[in-house]
Scaffold this active site. Structure first.
Site, short mmCIF file in Angstrom:
data_model
loop_
_atom_site.label_atom_id
_atom_site.label_comp_id
_atom_site.label_asym_id
_atom_site.label_seq_id
_atom_site.Cartn_x
_atom_site.Cartn_y
_atom_site.Cartn_z
CG ASP A 146 51.03 29.50 36.60
OD1 ASP A 146 50.27 30.25 37.19
OD2 ASP A 146 52.25 29.43 36.84
CB THR A 147 50.26 26.70 39.81
OG1 THR A 147 50.59 28.08 39.74
CG2 THR A 147 50.57 26.18 41.18
CB VAL A 148 51.60 21.17 39.10
CG1 VAL A 148 51.98 21.34 37.64
CG2 VAL A 148 52.84 21.23 39.98
CB VAL A 171 49.80 24.91 45.08
CG1 VAL A 171 50.21 25.88 46.15
CG2 VAL A 171 49.79 25.60 43.73
CB SER A 179 46.58 26.13 38.20
OG SER A 179 47.49 26.25 37.13
#
Length: 421
Positions: free
Chosen positions: A235-237, A252, A293
Site C-alpha cells: 500500500d502507501t509509501v 505519504v 501505511s
C-alpha cells in the site's frame, strides 16, 4: 547508530520484556564513536522512508530496497544543499513513487480500470499541510500536495479567500496543471504488473458474483477479499525527515486498495491519518514526524499518524509506540468489528543536545527512529547526512504469528553533530 527490535503478540505483556526497554537516555553526554570529534558545519539531517506495509516477496526484495536507497539519497542530497526538511521529504517521495510501489505510476487500478492517487505532506515548522485525493493523470501526486502547502504559506488569495489545503478528483488535476505540474497520460501511468493484477482481480470478482450466496461461499469471499486487499498487497509509501535545525516533515503517497470504488480517498490524503509532523514548542518537548501505511479505512478510523505523534512525547519512545500500536490500533474500539487490523508506521522524534568537550562546544540533535507494522512485512530505508550510503531492511512478523493480530517494532538512534565554532 544504535538499533533495537522486538516482536509482540497481541496478548503479550507490554512491560515484562527486556527487549522492550528503550536503550535511549536523553542527556548531554554522547556515546563515543569514530565520528565524535568531527565538526559538522551546516551539513546534517536524517531521513527514514518506507515502501509500504503489506507483503514484500524475497524475489523482489532487491528492487524494494533499491527504491528506498534512492529515496534516502535524494533527501540527503537536498539536506546537504541547505534544503529544509519539507523540501527534502517531498524529494524523497518523488523517488519512492516507483513502478515497484503502489504510488503514482504503477499504482493499483480501481474498479473502472483507472488510477486514482492520494498524497499529503506536512511541515512541522509551519504546521501547514497539503493533500490531494483521488487524483488522476499526475505522475507524482506528492508534488501537487507540496505545491498546495507552499501556496497556502503565501497567505490569502484575492478578495481575502482562504487557499485550499486539500483538493480531490478533476479539480485537483486542473489546479495542478494551472500551477505548472505537467499531466501524465493514463496509459503511461499503468504498468504491465498493475494491469495484469487488475485483470486477475476482475476475474476473481466475476467468478465470486456467479457463486452461490450461501454462508460458506460468502465466508470464503470475505476471506479472499481480506487477503487481496489486506497484508498481501503493498500500500502507501512515505518518508519522514529532520534537518539539522531540528525542523521535521512527513509525507505519504498511495494508489489505494486494489479494485477500490472510483472516488475512494484513503488515509494518505486525510489530515492526521496519513502523515503528521510537528516541531517542538512550548507545549511539547520533542519534534515528531510520522508516516503511515496499510488499510486506509483502518488508519482513518483511528487517526493513527496523529496518535503516534502524541505518544512520542513519552520518555520511552519504543514503549510509547508499542502501546500506541496495541491500544490505539490493534485493540482500538473504533475497529472492534475487524478480524485483522492492518497497518504500519514509521516514526521519527528528535531533541536538541549539547556535548561539552575541551576547547569546543558541539551542538547536535538526538534522533530516534522507529517502525512498526501488523502486516506480514514492511520495507524501510534510512540515512543521515553523515552516512556514505543508506541502510535498508525488510521487517517481517515472526513465523506463526497472525497478521493484523500481532505487531513488530524496530528502530534505532542517531546523533547529528554540528560545531558551534
Amino acid at each position: 547508530m544504535i538499533g533495537f527490535s522486538s516482536n509482540v503478540g497481541v496478548m503479550a505483556s507490554l512491560t515484562n520484556s527486556e527487549e522492550q526497554q528503550s536503550p535511549f537516555v536523553l542527556s548531554n553526554s554522547w556515546p563515543q564513536t569514530q565520528d565524535s570529534n568531527k565538526k559538522w558545519k551546516g551539513l546534517g539531517g536524517f531521513v527514514l522512508v518506507h515502501a509500504g506495509a503489506g507483503y514484500h516477496s524475497e524475489s523482489k526484495a532487491k528492487e524494494y530496497k533499491h527504491v528506498c536507497k534512492r529515496a534516502c539519497q535524494k533527501a540527503v542530497d537536498q539536506l546537504k544543499s541547505g534544503a529544509l526538511a519539507v523540501e527534502a521529504v517531498a524529494a524523497a517521495l518523488v523517488e519512492v513513487d516507483s513502478p515497484f510501489t503502489n504510488a503514482g505510476m504503477g499504482s493499483n487500478l480501481n474498479l473502472s480500470g483507472e488510477i486514482e492517487c492520494d498524497a499529503s505532506i506536512m511541515d512541522g515548522k509551519s504546521l501547514h499541510y497539503g493533500a490531494v485525493g483521488a487524483i488522476s493523470g499526475i505522475k507524482n501526486p506528492i508534488l501537487v500536495a507540496n505545491r498546495l502547502l507552499t501556496e497556502a504559506q503565501k497567505g490569502k488569495l484575492s478578495a481575502g479567500r482562504i487557499p485550499p489545503c486539500f483538493l480531490v478528483g478533476q479539480g485537483a488535476q486542473d489546479w495542478a496543471v494551472c500551477h505548472g505540474i505537467p499531466p501524465c497520460p493514463s496509459e503511461k501511468m499503468t504498468t504491465k504488473f498493475s494491469l495484469s493484477a487488475y485483470k486477475r482481480n476482475k476475474r476473481k470478482m466475476e467468478l465470486a458474483e456467479k457463486m452461490d450466496m450461501g454462508h460458506n461461499q460468502a465466508k470464503r469471499r470475505r476471506q479472499s477479499s481480506g487477503n487481496e486487499n489486506g497484508s498481501g498487497c503493498l500500500d502507501t509509501v512515505g518518508a519522514v525527515v529532520v534537518d539539522l535545525e531540528g525542523n521535521v516533515a512527513a509525507a505519504v503517497s498511495s494508489g489505494g486498495l486494489a479494485m477500490k470504488h472510483p472516488g475512494r480517498v484513503g488515509q494518505a490524503a486525510h489530515y492526521g491519518c496519513g502523515c503528521w509532523a510537528e516541531n517542538a514548542n512550548d507545549m511539547i518537548s520533542y519534534s515528531t514526524a510520522v508516516s503511515t501505511s496499510g488499510c486506509g479505512e483502518h488508519l482513518i478510523r483511528t487517526m493513527l499518524a496523529r496518535e503516534c505523534s502524541s505518544a512520542m512525547q513519552s520518555e520511552d519512545a519504543h514503549q510509547a509506540l508499542l502501546e500506541a500500536m496495541q491500544n490505539k490500533f490493534i485493540s482500538s474500539p473504533f475497529l472492534a468489528s475487524e478480524d485483522r487490523v492492518l497497518g504500519g508506521v514509521i516514526v521519527l522524534r528528535c531533541c536538541r543536545c549539547v556535548e561539552a568537550q575541551p576547547s569546543q562546544n558541539i551542538q547536535g540533535l538526538l534522533v530516534e527512529f522507529l517502525w512498526s507494522h501488523t502486516t506480514e512485512s514492511m520495507c524501510v530505508g534510512y540515512m543521515s547526512a553523515q552516512d556514505s550510503k543508506a541502510k535498508t531492511h525488510i521487517s517481517r512478523l515472526p513465523p506463526g504469528t497472525v497478521p493484523g493480530q500481532s505487531l513488530a517494532i524496530e528502530g534505532g538512534v542517531c546523533r547529528l553533530m554540528n560545531s558551534s565554532d
